[in-house]
Design an enzyme around this catalytic site. Structure first.
Site, PDB file in Angstrom:
ATOM      1  N   GLU A  84       3.081  -0.398  10.722  1.00 38.41           N
ATOM      2  CA  GLU A  84       2.379  -1.520  10.131  1.00 38.41           C
ATOM      3  C   GLU A  84       2.949  -2.832  10.614  1.00 38.41           C
ATOM      4  O   GLU A  84       4.084  -2.911  11.087  1.00 38.41           O
ATOM      5  CB  GLU A  84       2.459  -1.436   8.625  1.00 38.41           C
ATOM      6  CG  GLU A  84       3.867  -1.508   8.153  1.00 38.41           C
ATOM      7  CD  GLU A  84       3.982  -1.148   6.695  1.00 38.41           C
ATOM      8  OE1 GLU A  84       3.140  -0.395   6.198  1.00 38.41           O
ATOM      9  OE2 GLU A  84       4.909  -1.638   6.070  1.00 38.41           O
ATOM     10  N   CYS A 100       4.959 -10.128  11.740  1.00 41.26           N
ATOM     11  CA  CYS A 100       6.046  -9.282  11.250  1.00 41.26           C
ATOM     12  C   CYS A 100       5.848  -7.899  11.890  1.00 41.26           C
ATOM     13  O   CYS A 100       4.804  -7.275  11.711  1.00 41.26           O
ATOM     14  CB  CYS A 100       5.967  -9.209   9.724  1.00 41.26           C
ATOM     15  SG  CYS A 100       7.223  -8.164   8.996  1.00 41.26           S
ATOM     16  N   CYS A 107      12.511   4.696   8.663  1.00 36.47           N
ATOM     17  CA  CYS A 107      13.839   4.090   8.821  1.00 36.47           C
ATOM     18  C   CYS A 107      14.882   5.058   8.300  1.00 36.47           C
ATOM     19  O   CYS A 107      14.657   5.751   7.309  1.00 36.47           O
ATOM     20  CB  CYS A 107      13.924   2.773   8.052  1.00 36.47           C
ATOM     21  SG  CYS A 107      15.510   1.928   8.267  1.00 36.47           S
ATOM     22  N   CYS A 111      18.129   2.324   2.296  1.00 37.23           N
ATOM     23  CA  CYS A 111      18.350   1.313   1.249  1.00 37.23           C
ATOM     24  C   CYS A 111      17.524   1.696   0.007  1.00 37.23           C
ATOM     25  O   CYS A 111      16.339   2.021   0.130  1.00 37.23           O
ATOM     26  CB  CYS A 111      17.935  -0.073   1.742  1.00 37.23           C
ATOM     27  SG  CYS A 111      18.785  -0.542   3.260  1.00 37.23           S
ATOM     28  N   CYS A 114      14.069  -0.079  -0.905  1.00 36.23           N
ATOM     29  CA  CYS A 114      13.070  -0.255   0.160  1.00 36.23           C
ATOM     30  C   CYS A 114      12.125   0.937   0.246  1.00 36.23           C
ATOM     31  O   CYS A 114      12.556   2.086   0.291  1.00 36.23           O
ATOM     32  CB  CYS A 114      13.791  -0.448   1.483  1.00 36.23           C
ATOM     33  SG  CYS A 114      12.673  -0.528   2.888  1.00 36.23           S
ATOM     34  N   CYS A 331       5.248  -4.103   4.969  1.00 40.20           N
ATOM     35  CA  CYS A 331       6.222  -3.288   5.633  1.00 40.20           C
ATOM     36  C   CYS A 331       6.683  -2.091   4.798  1.00 40.20           C
ATOM     37  O   CYS A 331       7.345  -2.237   3.798  1.00 40.20           O
ATOM     38  CB  CYS A 331       7.351  -4.209   6.029  1.00 40.20           C
ATOM     39  SG  CYS A 331       6.684  -5.668   6.856  1.00 40.20           S
TER      40      CYS A 331
HETATM   41  N1  SAH Z   1      15.653  -3.041   8.568  1.00 36.92           N
HETATM   42  C1  SAH Z   1      15.764  -4.444   8.696  1.00 36.92           C
HETATM   43  C2  SAH Z   1      14.423  -5.141   8.864  1.00 36.92           C
HETATM   44  C3  SAH Z   1      13.284  -4.625   8.030  1.00 36.92           C
HETATM   45  S1  SAH Z   1      13.431  -4.898   6.288  1.00 36.92           S
HETATM   46  C4  SAH Z   1      16.544  -5.032   7.535  1.00 36.92           C
HETATM   47  O1  SAH Z   1      16.782  -4.322   6.561  1.00 36.92           O
HETATM   48  O2  SAH Z   1      16.939  -6.189   7.633  1.00 36.92           O
HETATM   49  C5  SAH Z   1      13.132  -6.662   6.201  1.00 36.92           C
HETATM   50  C6  SAH Z   1      13.642  -7.308   4.920  1.00 36.92           C
HETATM   51  O3  SAH Z   1      12.896  -6.839   3.782  1.00 36.92           O
HETATM   52  C7  SAH Z   1      15.113  -7.011   4.620  1.00 36.92           C
HETATM   53  O4  SAH Z   1      15.799  -8.198   4.318  1.00 36.92           O
HETATM   54  C8  SAH Z   1      15.044  -6.130   3.390  1.00 36.92           C
HETATM   55  O5  SAH Z   1      16.199  -6.293   2.603  1.00 36.92           O
HETATM   56  C9  SAH Z   1      13.788  -6.640   2.709  1.00 36.92           C
HETATM   57  N2  SAH Z   1      13.175  -5.711   1.748  1.00 36.92           N
HETATM   58  C10 SAH Z   1      13.115  -4.378   1.792  1.00 36.92           C
HETATM   59  N3  SAH Z   1      12.425  -3.887   0.740  1.00 36.92           N
HETATM   60  C11 SAH Z   1      12.029  -4.951   0.005  1.00 36.92           C
HETATM   61  C12 SAH Z   1      11.272  -5.114  -1.197  1.00 36.92           C
HETATM   62  N4  SAH Z   1      10.754  -4.074  -1.846  1.00 36.92           N
HETATM   63  N5  SAH Z   1      11.056  -6.373  -1.674  1.00 36.92           N
HETATM   64  C13 SAH Z   1      11.542  -7.459  -0.989  1.00 36.92           C
HETATM   65  N6  SAH Z   1      12.232  -7.365   0.154  1.00 36.92           N
HETATM   66  C14 SAH Z   1      12.490  -6.130   0.644  1.00 36.92           C
HETATM   67 FE1  SF4 Z   2      15.498   0.275   6.656  1.00 36.45          FE
HETATM   68 FE2  SF4 Z   2      14.291  -0.774   4.566  1.00 36.45          FE
HETATM   69 FE3  SF4 Z   2      16.951  -0.780   4.672  1.00 36.45          FE
HETATM   70 FE4  SF4 Z   2      15.540  -2.385   6.334  1.00 36.45          FE
HETATM   71  S1  SF4 Z   2      15.625  -2.503   4.102  1.00 36.45           S
HETATM   72  S2  SF4 Z   2      17.284  -1.045   6.850  1.00 36.45           S
HETATM   73  S3  SF4 Z   2      13.730  -1.093   6.690  1.00 36.45           S
HETATM   74  S4  SF4 Z   2      15.641   1.042   4.577  1.00 36.45           S
END
Ligand code: SAH
Ligand code: SF4
Length: 352
Positions: A84, A100, A107, A111, A114, A331
């Protein structure tokens, strides 16, 4: 067959005389001029390109337009996997557009806040799939002038877990004879993979860096971001300090605010200590809740207070609100909605 969008200019020069290579490279990336999904070039060049290269792009299978002007896109790769992306024009005439982008299908980083994490890692994108993602979106939604485009790797995936393909894609997209998207307008966001940051530091074409901090002690960070068990905040900031920044370049820090998890006064104080040594932008992102999410979004008052505390301590803060809530998901959320079925709204991409 090799993708035509996997080529650096020098690689094409190795195959064709320099003048011809420049002409061909320009045609290759001048997507508004293509016919039937491929560049229009002279007879001899057509034969050459057809013999050596494939022009397939990821296929846009869904576009959800939001009231705020942004669009969520699903793109299908050649092997059927779906990624996406989000297209975010600024709210002005002839706007700059931020895309974006995804760097992986799923991934591996796990986290806990996420949605992408719940997919696990399916596979890395190739450099040509990353470039193809951009071309497919610009062809469909513009702008034609790629000079007006900003790219952020904040979609699915951990870009520094796929660092070679991402850096190669950045090098290709910034070619003078091609798309000319300056690396200073490309930002790679990482959860904190220190070796990837070190690799970036040595890249001849280096994009800008964003660090997802998301918690202010190693212990708290390890609770939501497993990567923190491997690389401490100290390791992380040391690696960032070793980057030689360009004039005016800033490091972006991201902090997803999770209610009751990382939103105390002490968190604000420690976060300010972490980012203050850097020329920075600090993006505070109110958590975007999805079905099954383990955390809640902060209350508006708590968000404002947290931001004020950071500002009082000398931080340059921007609140990044999700765009396109009305069309649901960004995302990590949109793909699973399409493949599973979840009539749920929410989005966590960053506003332009
Ligand atoms: N993997 C990379 C880039 C993709 S995530 C990273 O983690 O930086 C991009 C951003 O979205 C990151 O800062 C992550 O902490 C944030 N993110 C992930 N899930 C989220 C959510 N549910 N609400 C708001 N931000 C979120
Ligand atoms: Fe992966 Fe989501 Fe963590 Fe970014 S925030 S590193 S996309 S698991």
């Amino acid at each position: 067959m090799r993708s035509a969008f996997d080529l650096t200019f020098d690689e094409l020069v190795a195959l064709r005389p320099p003048n011809d290579a420049r002409y061909l490279y320009r045609k290759l990336f001048n997507f508004s001029d293509w016919a039937e999904g491929r560049p229009v070039v002279g007879k001899e060049s057509t034969v050459f390109l057809s013999e050596h290269f494939d022009f397939a792009l990821p296929e846009i299978t869904e576009v959800r337009r939001s009231e705020d002007g942004s669009s969520k896109l699903l793109l299908r790769l050649a092997d059927g996997n779906v990624i996406e992306a989000v297209h975010m024009p600024r709210a002005v005439k002839n706007p700059r557009v931020t895309l974006c982008l995804s760097s992986q299908v799923g991934c591996a980083m796990g986290c806990t806040f996420c949605h992408t994490a719940t997919m696990g890692l399916v596979r890395n994108l190739t450099a040509s799939e990353i470039v193809g993602q951009v071309l497919a979106i610009l062809r469909a939604l513009g702008p034609i002038d790629s000079g007006r485009v900003t790219l952020v790797f904040m979609g699915m995936g951990e870009p520094l877990h796929n660092v070679e393909a991402v850096l190669r894609a950045v090098a290709i997209m910034s070619e003078e004879a091609g798309l000319r998207i300056s690396p200073q307008r490309i930002t790679v966001s990482t959860s904190g993979l220190v070796p990837g940051i070190e690799r970036m530091a040595s890249a001849p074409v280096r994009p800008c860096l964003a660090i997802s901090v998301n918690a202010t002690t190693d212990e708290a960070r390890a609770r939501t971001m497993p990567v923190a068990k491997k690389y401490s905040l100290q390791d992380l900031t040391t690696a960032v300090k070793r980057l030689t920044l360009r004039p005016h370049e800033k490091v972006t820090f991201e902090y997803v605010l999770l209610r009751g998890e990382n939103d105390t006064v002490e968190d604000a104080e420690r976060l300010a200590e972490i980012v203050r040594p850097f020329r920075h932008n600090l993006n505070v992102i109110p958590y975007n809740v999805y079905e099954g999410a383990l955390f809640a979004a902060p209350e508006e008052d708590a968000l404002q207070l947290f931001v004020k505390r950071l500002q009082d301590r000398g931080c340059l803060v921007t609140v990044r609100r999700s765009r396109g809530r009305d069309v649901a998901a960004a995302c990590g959320q949109l793909v699973q909605e399409a493949t599973v079925r979840a009539p749920r709204r929410g989005l966590r991409n960053l506003s332009a």
